[in-house]
Design an enzyme around this catalytic site. Sequence first.
Site, PDB file in Angstrom:
ATOM      1  N   ASP A  29     -56.695  39.640  25.622  1.00  0.00           N
ATOM      2  CA  ASP A  29     -57.310  40.682  24.801  1.00  0.00           C
ATOM      3  C   ASP A  29     -58.830  40.499  24.723  1.00  0.00           C
ATOM      4  O   ASP A  29     -59.337  39.381  24.833  1.00  0.00           O
ATOM      5  CB  ASP A  29     -56.699  40.631  23.386  1.00  0.00           C
ATOM      6  CG  ASP A  29     -56.962  41.911  22.604  1.00  0.00           C
ATOM      7  OD1 ASP A  29     -57.249  42.946  23.233  1.00  0.00           O
ATOM      8  OD2 ASP A  29     -56.885  41.867  21.366  1.00  0.00           O
ATOM      9  N   GLY A  32     -62.424  45.283  26.063  1.00  0.00           N
ATOM     10  CA  GLY A  32     -63.237  46.393  25.561  1.00  0.00           C
ATOM     11  C   GLY A  32     -64.470  45.887  24.812  1.00  0.00           C
ATOM     12  O   GLY A  32     -65.583  46.386  25.008  1.00  0.00           O
ATOM     13  N   ARG A  33     -64.248  44.870  23.954  1.00  0.00           N
ATOM     14  CA  ARG A  33     -65.388  44.315  23.198  1.00  0.00           C
ATOM     15  C   ARG A  33     -66.383  43.607  24.106  1.00  0.00           C
ATOM     16  O   ARG A  33     -67.580  43.641  23.887  1.00  0.00           O
ATOM     17  CB  ARG A  33     -64.858  43.360  22.108  1.00  0.00           C
ATOM     18  CG  ARG A  33     -64.354  44.112  20.886  1.00  0.00           C
ATOM     19  CD  ARG A  33     -63.476  43.254  20.040  1.00  0.00           C
ATOM     20  NE  ARG A  33     -62.136  43.152  20.608  1.00  0.00           N
ATOM     21  CZ  ARG A  33     -61.229  42.259  20.225  1.00  0.00           C
ATOM     22  NH1 ARG A  33     -61.536  41.387  19.279  1.00  0.00           N
ATOM     23  NH2 ARG A  33     -60.035  42.246  20.777  1.00  0.00           N
ATOM     24  N   TRP A  34     -65.879  42.986  25.158  1.00  0.00           N
ATOM     25  CA  TRP A  34     -66.759  42.323  26.136  1.00  0.00           C
ATOM     26  C   TRP A  34     -67.709  43.358  26.745  1.00  0.00           C
ATOM     27  O   TRP A  34     -68.903  43.117  26.881  1.00  0.00           O
ATOM     28  CB  TRP A  34     -65.897  41.674  27.222  1.00  0.00           C
ATOM     29  CG  TRP A  34     -66.624  40.861  28.243  1.00  0.00           C
ATOM     30  CD1 TRP A  34     -66.848  39.517  28.217  1.00  0.00           C
ATOM     31  CD2 TRP A  34     -67.218  41.345  29.472  1.00  0.00           C
ATOM     32  NE1 TRP A  34     -67.543  39.122  29.334  1.00  0.00           N
ATOM     33  CE2 TRP A  34     -67.785  40.224  30.119  1.00  0.00           C
ATOM     34  CE3 TRP A  34     -67.328  42.598  30.077  1.00  0.00           C
ATOM     35  CZ2 TRP A  34     -68.452  40.330  31.345  1.00  0.00           C
ATOM     36  CZ3 TRP A  34     -67.994  42.693  31.291  1.00  0.00           C
ATOM     37  CH2 TRP A  34     -68.548  41.573  31.917  1.00  0.00           C
ATOM     38  N   ASN A  77     -49.986  50.737  24.782  1.00  0.00           N
ATOM     39  CA  ASN A  77     -51.288  51.011  25.394  1.00  0.00           C
ATOM     40  C   ASN A  77     -51.380  52.415  26.011  1.00  0.00           C
ATOM     41  O   ASN A  77     -52.474  52.879  26.341  1.00  0.00           O
ATOM     42  CB  ASN A  77     -51.662  49.934  26.426  1.00  0.00           C
ATOM     43  CG  ASN A  77     -52.014  48.592  25.813  1.00  0.00           C
ATOM     44  OD1 ASN A  77     -51.746  47.531  26.377  1.00  0.00           O
ATOM     45  ND2 ASN A  77     -52.637  48.604  24.632  1.00  0.00           N
ATOM     46  N   GLU A 212     -45.771  27.598  20.458  1.00  0.00           N
ATOM     47  CA  GLU A 212     -46.981  27.163  19.745  1.00  0.00           C
ATOM     48  C   GLU A 212     -48.039  28.241  19.945  1.00  0.00           C
ATOM     49  O   GLU A 212     -48.327  28.639  21.073  1.00  0.00           O
ATOM     50  CB  GLU A 212     -47.459  25.819  20.308  1.00  0.00           C
ATOM     51  CG  GLU A 212     -46.509  24.684  20.043  1.00  0.00           C
ATOM     52  CD  GLU A 212     -46.307  24.407  18.548  1.00  0.00           C
ATOM     53  OE1 GLU A 212     -47.282  24.558  17.777  1.00  0.00           O
ATOM     54  OE2 GLU A 212     -45.183  24.060  18.161  1.00  0.00           O
TER      55      GLU A 212
HETATM   56  C1  IPE Z   1     -52.312  43.595  23.328  1.00  0.00           C
HETATM   57  O1  IPE Z   1     -53.617  43.985  23.081  1.00  0.00           O
HETATM   58  C2  IPE Z   1     -51.847  44.102  24.654  1.00  0.00           C
HETATM   59  C3  IPE Z   1     -52.462  43.480  25.835  1.00  0.00           C
HETATM   60  C4  IPE Z   1     -53.329  42.515  25.844  1.00  0.00           C
HETATM   61  C5  IPE Z   1     -51.990  43.994  27.081  1.00  0.00           C
HETATM   62  P1  IPE Z   1     -53.980  45.314  22.257  1.00  0.00           P
HETATM   63  O2  IPE Z   1     -55.442  45.407  22.256  1.00  0.00           O
HETATM   64  O3  IPE Z   1     -53.223  46.456  22.806  1.00  0.00           O
HETATM   65  O4  IPE Z   1     -53.394  44.963  20.813  1.00  0.00           O
HETATM   66  P2  IPE Z   1     -53.768  45.559  19.387  1.00  0.00           P
HETATM   67  O5  IPE Z   1     -53.815  47.049  19.525  1.00  0.00           O
HETATM   68  O6  IPE Z   1     -55.095  44.995  19.001  1.00  0.00           O
HETATM   69  O7  IPE Z   1     -52.670  45.057  18.493  1.00  0.00           O
HETATM   70  C1  IPE Z   2     -57.037  43.939  26.550  1.00  0.00           C
HETATM   71  O1  IPE Z   2     -58.329  44.322  26.186  1.00  0.00           O
HETATM   72  C2  IPE Z   2     -56.546  44.689  27.754  1.00  0.00           C
HETATM   73  C3  IPE Z   2     -55.509  45.671  27.443  1.00  0.00           C
HETATM   74  C4  IPE Z   2     -54.966  45.891  26.283  1.00  0.00           C
HETATM   75  C5  IPE Z   2     -55.039  46.478  28.538  1.00  0.00           C
HETATM   76  P1  IPE Z   2     -58.619  45.514  25.179  1.00  0.00           P
HETATM   77  O2  IPE Z   2     -58.847  46.735  25.967  1.00  0.00           O
HETATM   78  O3  IPE Z   2     -57.566  45.637  24.145  1.00  0.00           O
HETATM   79  O4  IPE Z   2     -59.969  44.997  24.535  1.00  0.00           O
HETATM   80  P2  IPE Z   2     -60.446  45.172  23.039  1.00  0.00           P
HETATM   81  O5  IPE Z   2     -59.375  44.608  22.153  1.00  0.00           O
HETATM   82  O6  IPE Z   2     -60.651  46.637  22.825  1.00  0.00           O
HETATM   83  O7  IPE Z   2     -61.715  44.389  22.969  1.00  0.00           O
HETATM   84 MG    MG Z   3     -57.358  44.823  22.271  1.00  0.00          MG
END
Ligand code: IPE
Ligand code: IPE
Ligand code: MG
Length: 249
Positions: A29, A32-34, A77, A212
């Site tokens: 995860d 997007g923030r990166w 997603n 864990e």
């Molecule tokens: C979890 O991340 C799913 C994956 C990493 C594929 P999300 O970004 O979808 O999770 P939430 O929405 O923060 O719970």
């Molecule tokens: C995880 O990164 C990848 C997927 C869920 C596909 P995110 O896209 O959820 O990144 P953030 O949480 O918005 O930073």
């Molecule tokens: Mg995420």
Amino acid sequence: MIFSKKRLSQKVIPPEIPTLPNHVAIIMDGNGRWAKKRHLPRLAGHRAGTGNIRRIIELFVDYKIGYLTLFAFSTENWKRPSAEVKGLMRLLDNVIGKEVKKLHEKQVKIVHLGNPEGIPDALRSRIEKAVELTKNNAKMTLNIAFNYGGRAEIIDAVRRIVSDGIAADNIDEALLSSYMYTADMPDPDLLIRTGGEMRISNFLVWQSVYSEYYTTPVLWPDFSKEEIDKALKAYAKRKRRYGGLDKEK
Ligand code: IPE
Ligand code: IPE
Ligand code: MG
């Protein structure tokens, strides 16, 4: 002394990690923030995240970890904007196209965890081919959780149990486990979540009851060998009791 290039590039397990987990599962995860931090579109973050997947898989092969499960796309997603969803599909397609040969050479067995229905045909067939090609490999099992949801997996299992006509008396934990996408695999010992959230987000709901848990604020594209080693060191210090008591020393 002359070392071959292959040996030099192999990663060494630091001595502070005496016990390695056999199964590591990762919620990748923070892509997007990166990207946001760099004023880039979200897909640039996913691209960087995909690049990191390659490095991490190699590291785990070198560490001789038995099972690595990567959460790449959840059943939830699909709620994201369609351009992002399409971009994620394309990235997975590219990464499979580029990496499968190498993974096969390293004797990695690829398994898909998730519902194949709903995945675009071309990608689904690429995944199926990768699974078929690598099915007899025995070095490491790489589970790609894609269109995966823990609850959907349990519902799927229950449906198949009912349609197989299994009697209520024969339903126990072992039977249910054998109907999961992870049938015949050990449960994850270590579950890592990058990006700082402290939730499971529908990942391995059945399998992770005694995993864990390790979270780090480090965003997935920045999750390097050093960060993996930190997680493995933390794991090595954990005392797993499974509801019992510590062993007397
Ligand atoms: C979890 O991340 C799913 C994956 C990493 C594929 P999300 O970004 O979808 O999770 P939430 O929405 O923060 O719970
Ligand atoms: C995880 O990164 C990848 C997927 C869920 C596909 P995110 O896209 O959820 O990144 P953030 O949480 O918005 O930073
Ligand atoms: Mg995420």
